[in-house]
Design a protein around this motif. Structure first.
Motif, PDB file in Angstrom:
ATOM      1  N   ARG A  72      -5.543  -9.525   1.383  1.00  0.00           N
ATOM      2  CA  ARG A  72      -5.083  -8.631   0.205  1.00  0.00           C
ATOM      3  C   ARG A  72      -6.270  -7.837  -0.419  1.00  0.00           C
ATOM      4  NH1 ARG A  72       0.619  -8.063  -1.766  1.00  0.00           N
ATOM      5  NH2 ARG A  72      -0.338  -7.860  -3.618  1.00  0.00           N
ATOM      6  N   SER A  73      -6.216  -6.757  -1.693  1.00  0.00           N
ATOM      7  CA  SER A  73      -7.030  -6.728  -2.629  1.00  0.00           C
ATOM      8  C   SER A  73      -7.499  -7.612  -3.396  1.00  0.00           C
ATOM      9  CB  SER A  73      -6.776  -5.102  -2.822  1.00  0.00           C
ATOM     10  OG  SER A  73      -7.989  -4.729  -3.740  1.00  0.00           O
ATOM     11  N   ALA A  76      -7.192  -5.884  -6.536  1.00  0.00           N
ATOM     12  CA  ALA A  76      -5.808  -5.174  -6.643  1.00  0.00           C
ATOM     13  C   ALA A  76      -5.209  -6.393  -7.313  1.00  0.00           C
ATOM     14  CB  ALA A  76      -5.155  -4.696  -5.684  1.00  0.00           C
ATOM     15  N   TRP A  77      -5.129  -7.391  -6.852  1.00  0.00           N
ATOM     16  CA  TRP A  77      -4.776  -8.343  -7.581  1.00  0.00           C
ATOM     17  C   TRP A  77      -5.021  -8.975  -8.990  1.00  0.00           C
ATOM     18  CZ3 TRP A  77      -6.591 -14.479  -7.891  1.00  0.00           C
ATOM     19  CH2 TRP A  77      -5.549 -15.587  -8.267  1.00  0.00           C
ATOM     20  N   ALA A  80      -3.575  -6.990 -10.481  1.00  0.00           N
ATOM     21  CA  ALA A  80      -2.096  -7.669 -11.293  1.00  0.00           C
ATOM     22  C   ALA A  80      -1.746  -8.254 -12.332  1.00  0.00           C
ATOM     23  CB  ALA A  80      -1.395  -7.518  -9.559  1.00  0.00           C
ATOM     24  N   ARG A 150      -1.808   4.247 -13.356  1.00  0.00           N
ATOM     25  CA  ARG A 150      -2.036   4.932 -12.506  1.00  0.00           C
ATOM     26  C   ARG A 150      -2.798   6.154 -12.958  1.00  0.00           C
ATOM     27  NH1 ARG A 150      -1.325   7.764  -8.778  1.00  0.00           N
ATOM     28  NH2 ARG A 150       0.616   9.946  -8.663  1.00  0.00           N
ATOM     29  N   MET A 155      -3.932   4.316  -9.510  1.00  0.00           N
ATOM     30  CA  MET A 155      -2.842   3.406  -8.601  1.00  0.00           C
ATOM     31  C   MET A 155      -2.268   4.466  -7.894  1.00  0.00           C
ATOM     32  SD  MET A 155      -2.794   0.031  -9.812  1.00  0.00           S
ATOM     33  CE  MET A 155      -1.898  -1.256  -9.053  1.00  0.00           C
ATOM     34  N   LYS A 156      -1.676   4.197  -6.474  1.00  0.00           N
ATOM     35  CA  LYS A 156      -0.316   4.599  -6.422  1.00  0.00           C
ATOM     36  C   LYS A 156       1.016   3.869  -6.893  1.00  0.00           C
ATOM     37  CE  LYS A 156      -2.129   5.449  -1.724  1.00  0.00           C
ATOM     38  NZ  LYS A 156      -3.256   4.788  -1.832  1.00  0.00           N
ATOM     39  N   ASN A 158       3.664   2.411  -5.751  1.00  0.00           N
ATOM     40  CA  ASN A 158       3.776   1.272  -5.061  1.00  0.00           C
ATOM     41  C   ASN A 158       3.032  -0.449  -4.889  1.00  0.00           C
ATOM     42  OD1 ASN A 158       1.570   2.356  -3.090  1.00  0.00           O
ATOM     43  ND2 ASN A 158       2.275   1.966  -1.432  1.00  0.00           N
ATOM     44  N   GLU A 159       1.935   0.192  -5.357  1.00  0.00           N
ATOM     45  CA  GLU A 159       0.709  -0.486  -5.397  1.00  0.00           C
ATOM     46  C   GLU A 159       1.150  -0.697  -7.157  1.00  0.00           C
ATOM     47  OE1 GLU A 159      -3.252   1.005  -3.780  1.00  0.00           O
ATOM     48  OE2 GLU A 159      -2.594   1.830  -5.935  1.00  0.00           O
ATOM     49  N   GLU A 162       4.278  -3.192  -6.966  1.00  0.00           N
ATOM     50  CA  GLU A 162       3.703  -4.785  -6.892  1.00  0.00           C
ATOM     51  C   GLU A 162       3.100  -5.516  -7.826  1.00  0.00           C
ATOM     52  OE1 GLU A 162       1.876  -6.486  -2.798  1.00  0.00           O
ATOM     53  OE2 GLU A 162       1.818  -4.474  -2.810  1.00  0.00           O
ATOM     54  N   ALA A 163       2.163  -4.998  -8.811  1.00  0.00           N
ATOM     55  CA  ALA A 163       1.307  -5.548  -8.915  1.00  0.00           C
ATOM     56  C   ALA A 163       2.620  -5.765 -10.666  1.00  0.00           C
ATOM     57  CB  ALA A 163       0.461  -4.693  -9.726  1.00  0.00           C
TER      58      ALA A 163
END
Ligand SMILES: [Zn+2]
Lengths: 189, 202
Positions: A72-73, A76-77, A80, A150, A155-156, A158-159, A162-163
């Motif tokens: 994963r990124s 991004a983690w 989150a 956003r 970020m999208k 869906n991202e 998830e976060a």
């Protein structure tokens, strides 16, 4: 460095770190602390709080590094972790004596006061951005997190879902409600 | 579409997630209604203002303090049995599957053994139980008896083999107890990890 190169470099550093090479973590921090700080700073009204929570986010990432999935990124983690810490932080604070709204209204803490230390922060933020940010700061924590992720972090949906561990439909609802509330607060731009 | 309906759909329309034919209807309305068009522009301006927020620059001091604090913490490692944690549901599923297969095999063995009880001399209480079972089945199932006999004949060969292996039922039971204990251990470990993990991890 392209995204995929950056991702591979992150993965290499994480692997080294898990092999007991601690300076590898320092490199990871230096690569990502600005980005993490920005996510947090846009959600918390003070630069001191933002610095504290940024530190907390990295220490948490450090102690849980073995649970990071290398596929994963990493940024991004981290984002989150950071945004969830901010939500927790804001919730805790809301339950304490002085509410965020009161602080903003009393002008104790301007919504967008950059840290004093660096010269870049002397730059004046465009008036629209300042007003919109001030309004964003008054939203409930999760709406605030969704708007920041956003539109400031790009970020999208869906991202974000998830976060923040919520359904995409909920993210959309929060985004729409948050933006509508911001429009209401700022009036004509 | 009237103005208030259009305004309630503007956010969704802006996000380009409004389905047809509503999207076309909103577009058509906005093209002619200055009031709704102004509201759509407001959304665009809010989003543009957020996108234009300049990056904040944290102090170098923050970097130093993070790395200094991290140095005081125990080093992360790959985690003992990290694979077990990551694959714990697979381990549980495999264990449960093995236990189920073992239980089914045991059940077949017991059934055949009981059913054959009357054919097998000198089996003691097992033979008595088998004979009782056959009498009960004969008495209660009428037309089913033929089927029962056929089924018994069909598994007769298997039954003999299983009968020879009957002591291994004990091994099955022991193995299943072991598997169950392993499942409990893995689940407990997973829960313990969950307890220390922050809610934010993915
Ligand atoms: Zn209209």
């Amino acid at each position: 460095m392209s995204d995929s190169e950056a991702g591979r470099e992150d993965a290499r550093l994480i692997a080294r770190c898990l092999d007991g090479d601690r300076p590898a973590f320092d490199l990871l921090v230096s690569r990502h602390y600005r980005g993490v700080y920005n996510v947090i700073y846009r959600m918390l009204p003070s630069s001191d709080d933002a610095a504290d929570v940024t530190q907390e986010a990295f220490l948490r990432a450090y102690t849980r590094l073995d649970t990071f999935n290398l596929g994963r990124s990493f940024p991004a983690w981290l984002r989150a972790i950071a945004s969830n810490l901010c939500i927790d932080h804001l919730r805790r604070r809301r339950s304490q004596t002085v509410s965020l709204d009161q602080r903003l209204e009393s002008g104790l803490e301007p919504a967008d006061e950059s840290p004093d230390a660096s010269p870049e922060n002397q730059l004046t933020v465009a008036e629209d951005s300042r007003r919109v940010l001030a309004a964003v700061h008054q939203l409930p924590e999760k709406q605030k997190a969704v708007l920041v992720l956003r539109h400031i972090e790009g970020m999208k949906l869906n991202e974000i879902a998830e976060a923040l561990r919520m359904p995409v439909g909920t993210v959309k609802t929060m985004l729409f409600r948050g933006r509508a509330a911001v429009r209401e607060m700022v009036g004509e731009l | 579409m009237n103005c208030s309906r259009v305004k309630s759909l503007l956010e969704e329309y802006f996000e380009e997630s409004l389905p047809e034919p509503q999207a076309t209807a909103v577009a058509a309305h906005v093209a002619t209604c200055t009031d709704c068009a102004a509201e759509l522009r407001q959304i665009e301006r809010v989003v543009a203002a957020l996108a234009a927020v300049p990056a904040a620059v944290p102090s170098e001091e923050l970097l130093r303090s993070i790395t200094a604090r991290a140095a005081e913490l125990p080093r992360p490692d790959r985690g003992r049995m990290v694979w077990l944690r990551r694959w714990r549901w697979a381990v549980v599923a495999a264990g449960t599957g093995m236990a189920a297969v073992g239980a089914a095999a045991s059940a077949v063995a017991v059934l055949v053994w009981l059913g054959l009880g009357s054919h097998v001399p000198g089996s003691g209480w097992v033979a008595d139980a088998g004979a009782f079972l056959r009498r009960w089945v004969d008495a209660t199932s009428g037309g089913m008896v033929a089927l029962w006999e056929q089924a018994l004949e069909a598994v007769y060969g298997l039954g003999l083999a299983l009968q020879a292996a009957a002591p291994t039922i004990g091994v099955y039971v022991a193995a299943e107890v072991g598997i169950l204990l392993a499942i409990v251990f893995v689940l407990r470990m997973g829960r313990r990890r969950e307890a220390v993990r922050p809610t934010v991890l993915i």
